[in-house]
Design an enzyme around this catalytic site. Structure first.
Site, mmCIF file in Angstrom:
data_model
loop_
_atom_site.group_PDB
_atom_site.id
_atom_site.type_symbol
_atom_site.label_atom_id
_atom_site.label_comp_id
_atom_site.label_asym_id
_atom_site.label_seq_id
_atom_site.Cartn_x
_atom_site.Cartn_y
_atom_site.Cartn_z
ATOM 1 N N ARG A 70 0.286 16.357 -4.529
ATOM 2 C CA ARG A 70 0.551 17.375 -5.870
ATOM 3 C C ARG A 70 1.620 18.295 -5.510
ATOM 4 O O ARG A 70 1.776 19.308 -5.734
ATOM 5 C CB ARG A 70 -0.633 18.275 -6.204
ATOM 6 C CG ARG A 70 -1.915 17.412 -6.591
ATOM 7 C CD ARG A 70 -3.024 18.225 -7.171
ATOM 8 N NE ARG A 70 -2.584 18.696 -8.317
ATOM 9 C CZ ARG A 70 -2.779 17.937 -9.531
ATOM 10 N NH1 ARG A 70 -3.328 16.768 -9.631
ATOM 11 N NH2 ARG A 70 -2.530 18.534 -10.710
ATOM 12 N N ARG A 71 2.731 17.805 -4.535
ATOM 13 C CA ARG A 71 3.741 18.711 -4.073
ATOM 14 C C ARG A 71 4.929 17.737 -4.334
ATOM 15 O O ARG A 71 6.088 17.874 -3.974
ATOM 16 C CB ARG A 71 3.687 18.811 -2.724
ATOM 17 C CG ARG A 71 2.445 19.849 -2.350
ATOM 18 C CD ARG A 71 2.258 20.053 -0.986
ATOM 19 N NE ARG A 71 3.460 20.683 -0.153
ATOM 20 C CZ ARG A 71 3.559 20.648 0.859
ATOM 21 N NH1 ARG A 71 2.304 20.460 1.751
ATOM 22 N NH2 ARG A 71 4.572 21.079 1.674
ATOM 23 N N GLY A 72 5.190 16.597 -5.142
ATOM 24 C CA GLY A 72 6.197 15.548 -5.477
ATOM 25 C C GLY A 72 6.416 14.605 -4.535
ATOM 26 O O GLY A 72 7.485 13.966 -4.675
ATOM 27 N N TYR A 73 5.778 14.476 -3.300
ATOM 28 C CA TYR A 73 5.836 13.508 -2.349
ATOM 29 C C TYR A 73 5.428 12.010 -2.796
ATOM 30 O O TYR A 73 6.054 11.023 -2.485
ATOM 31 C CB TYR A 73 5.115 13.720 -1.167
ATOM 32 C CG TYR A 73 5.637 15.221 -0.299
ATOM 33 C CD1 TYR A 73 7.157 15.014 0.329
ATOM 34 C CD2 TYR A 73 5.031 16.148 -0.003
ATOM 35 C CE1 TYR A 73 7.531 16.096 0.915
ATOM 36 C CE2 TYR A 73 5.665 17.395 0.447
ATOM 37 C CZ TYR A 73 6.911 16.876 1.116
ATOM 38 O OH TYR A 73 7.347 18.271 1.843
ATOM 39 N N GLY A 74 4.761 11.985 -3.677
ATOM 40 C CA GLY A 74 4.172 10.696 -4.185
ATOM 41 C C GLY A 74 5.194 10.174 -5.049
ATOM 42 O O GLY A 74 5.710 8.686 -4.827
ATOM 43 N N SER A 89 -4.744 1.736 -7.444
ATOM 44 C CA SER A 89 -5.629 2.875 -7.587
ATOM 45 C C SER A 89 -5.502 3.722 -8.727
ATOM 46 O O SER A 89 -4.486 3.755 -9.253
ATOM 47 C CB SER A 89 -5.872 3.717 -6.086
ATOM 48 O OG SER A 89 -4.670 4.455 -6.159
ATOM 49 N N GLU A 119 2.046 -3.918 -5.686
ATOM 50 C CA GLU A 119 0.908 -4.833 -5.998
ATOM 51 C C GLU A 119 -0.272 -4.355 -6.833
ATOM 52 O O GLU A 119 -0.575 -3.292 -6.788
ATOM 53 C CB GLU A 119 0.446 -4.864 -4.505
ATOM 54 C CG GLU A 119 0.819 -6.079 -3.659
ATOM 55 C CD GLU A 119 0.075 -6.387 -2.269
ATOM 56 O OE1 GLU A 119 -1.060 -6.225 -2.354
ATOM 57 O OE2 GLU A 119 0.955 -6.920 -1.688
ATOM 58 N N CYS A 146 0.858 -1.135 -0.072
ATOM 59 C CA CYS A 146 0.141 -0.069 -0.100
ATOM 60 C C CYS A 146 0.776 1.290 -0.008
ATOM 61 O O CYS A 146 1.848 1.407 0.650
ATOM 62 C CB CYS A 146 -0.774 0.061 1.330
ATOM 63 S SG CYS A 146 -2.032 -0.998 1.254
ATOM 64 N N ILE A 147 0.418 2.314 -0.789
ATOM 65 C CA ILE A 147 1.403 3.410 -0.550
ATOM 66 C C ILE A 147 0.117 4.743 -0.610
ATOM 67 O O ILE A 147 -0.701 4.846 -1.226
ATOM 68 C CB ILE A 147 1.938 3.565 -1.861
ATOM 69 C CG1 ILE A 147 2.930 4.831 -1.872
ATOM 70 C CG2 ILE A 147 1.196 3.475 -3.138
ATOM 71 C CD1 ILE A 147 4.032 4.824 -3.051
ATOM 72 N N LEU A 148 0.554 5.643 0.111
ATOM 73 C CA LEU A 148 -0.302 6.708 0.521
ATOM 74 C C LEU A 148 0.507 8.131 0.664
ATOM 75 O O LEU A 148 1.372 8.093 1.448
ATOM 76 C CB LEU A 148 -1.332 6.395 1.426
ATOM 77 C CG LEU A 148 -2.253 7.705 2.050
ATOM 78 C CD1 LEU A 148 -3.159 7.957 0.985
ATOM 79 C CD2 LEU A 148 -2.897 7.287 3.408
#
Length: 516
Positions: free
Chosen positions: A381-385, A410, A406, A372-374
């Site tokens: 929308r600041r580049g952290y993803g 989403s 996995e 999972c990633i969040l």
């Protein structure tokens, strides 16, 4: 009359669109509740993500085109699956997906290469999968690919066609999947391009064929009413540090807390409390100022902490409950022992504040490097993803493995991964140097080894960008000027990057450690 509106009805509901304009959207009524002097209706907008579901008053309903729910048959659920009745939206969705997949399979039999998938309809968060990659007529991992780099913006070549090579710089992908750069010839006339690198994520539906949701285990309880309950948001607002968050989805917090206007969380240990007074009392006792576990990365104000789900069970469970508010199909809450959690934080004088996280299995039989990633909404929308994704691949590099997230992803997760894969692959292709005036070459296997991205994800990304074609007996990657310029603009905006020198991580062989 509003009194005729019952659960299961469909009717137009007034809502605000992305341009903040009023529009009428078809919605299904999931629940009705009475408040003093009025009624409220919980609606799900058809063809929109569940995170937009909301309670609406009667004056936002258009009763002129009210559709009453279909009568369900007495047939019991088939094979324990959800919603197998006559009016089941889950069954309709699965049938539609099976029909679409069958059509794509039939079409792919008549073509040598599949074309990039068109925009697909958004279903819900955590239900979008990566595009189906055809095993037919795709280059092997060790097969070289030629690349044509266009001098001017042109249309990408047809996957089965033989385009005229005049006017382009060629980087070709030959039978060992390598990249060669041709000597530029005279320019041809300009043509409009239809494929550019996405510069930033959006809320739109992503490409790919979404598979039907899992129908086993915790995804398929036998009680339909439970599914109706979990389809509705049960937490109104969460206060986490200096931020107030509006949840997108259901999360199994204790029932007595769901009636509160605000749920308070300690931003360091993530313990949930029912009032501000309880939170203030807790903060006087809580000694944590950072997530428990080992800090394995720090650069500037950004840090990553590695947390063992077995050693820090309470924190891991609280983290999963918070994450479920923003991840629709997440089913792990309490069995955290087999997982590691990597929490990204921002540091200031008060401590380390959680920004986002990803989890991964200690032992993955399918080489998944992310479960999972969040990224929490205040930091999106600041580049952290992309920073979280890049960090997961840096860990895979140190482990000497290739990894993949996995599935299913989403809608927002697929957009972020597509963007990261595209930028990473293009960065390698554009930095290739020619040898003795010949085209540079590289194999997909070599790209995979350099980036730790799985070969299937590399091939699907090349197809998604419409870069790969079959040209004069060999595979060709064609880089148009628009592709190159779009990539350069996107990289200029990407200020946050992982510095491997700041990563202090020792891989563990969990298979030899007995119990985790």
């Amino acid at each position: 009359m509003a009194a005729d509106v019952i659960e299961g009805c469909r009717l137009p509901v007034l809502r605000k669109n992305q341009e903040n304009e009023d529009e009428w959207s078809l919605a299904e009524v999931l629940s009705v509740k009475e408040i003093p002097g009025n009624k409220l209706y919980y609606v799900h907008y058809i063809d929109f993500n569940k995170r937009l579901d909301e309670w609406v008053p009667p004056d936002r309903l258009d009763l002129t085109t009210l559709q009453m729910p279909k009568k369900e048959t007495n047939t019991s659920p088939t094979n324990g699956q959800l919603g197998s009745g006559a009016a089941s939206p889950e069954q309709d969705m699965r049938r539609g997906l099976q029909f679409n997949i069958q059509n794509i399979t039939d079409v792919s039999k008549d073509h040598n290469l599949i074309t990039p998938n068109k925009k697909s309809e958004s279903i819900c968060l955590a239900s979008q999968a990566s595009p189906v990659v055809s095993k037919l007529s795709l280059p092997d991992a060790t097969e070289e690919i030629s690349i044509k780099q266009m001098a001017k913006a042109t249309t990408n070549p047809k996957l089965n066609g033989h385009d005229n090579d005049e006017g382009h710089d060629h980087l070709t992908l030959t039978n060992n999947c390598g990249i060669h750069r041709m000597v530029p010839s005279k320019r041809g006339r300009k043509r409009k391009t239809h494929c550019v690198v996405p510069e930033e994520d959006s809320q739109d539906s992503s490409d790919g064929i979404p598979p039907a949701p899992h129908t086993t285990g915790s995804m398929a309880p036998d009680r339909r009413q439970d599914d109706i309950v979990t389809r509705m948001k049960n937490i109104s607002c969460i206060e986490l540090g200096r931020h107030r968050l509006k949840p997108w989805y259901f999360s199994p917090y204790p029932q007595e807390l769901t009636v509160l206007p605000v749920l308070y969380l300690c931003e360091f240990c993530l313990k949930y409390l029912k009032s501000l007074t309880c939170l203030q009392r807790h903060l006087t006792k809580c000694t944590l100022r950072n997530p428990p576990g080992n800090e394995i990365y720090r650069k500037g104000t950004v840090s990553f902490f590695e947390i063992d789900g077995r050693k820090n069970t309470t924190y891991a469970q609280n983290l999963c409950l918070l994450a479920k508010c923003f991840l629709d199909h997440k089913t792990l809450y309490y069995d955290t022992d087999p997982f590691l959690f990597y929490v990204m934080t921002e540091y200031d004088s008060k401590g380390f504040h959680i920004v986002g996280y990803f989890s991964k299995e200690k032992e993955s039989t399918e080489d998944y490097n992310v479960a999972c990633i969040l990224t929490l909404p205040p930091y999106q929308r600041r580049g952290y993803g992309k920073l979280l994704i890049e960090f997961s691949y840096e860990l895979s590099k140190m482990e000497g493995k290739t990894g993949s997230p996995e599935k299913p992803l989403s809608d927002l997760g697929l957009l972020s991964y597509r963007s990261y894969w595209s930028q990473t692959i293009l960065e390698i292709l554009l930095n290739l140097l020619s040898d003795y005036g010949e085209r540079p070459h590289i194999t997909i296997q070599e790209i995979s080894e350099m980036t730790s991205i799985k070969k299937e994800d590399i091939i699907s990304t090349l197809q998604y960008l419409n870069l790969i074609s079959y040209y004069r007996g060999q595979y060709v990657l064609t880089l148009s000027e628009d592709i190159v310029l779009g990539h350069e603009r996107a990289m200029q905006k990407r200020h946050l990057r992982i510095d491997p020198c700041c990563l202090h991580f020792t891989p563990k062989d969990w298979a030899k450690r007995g119990r985790w």
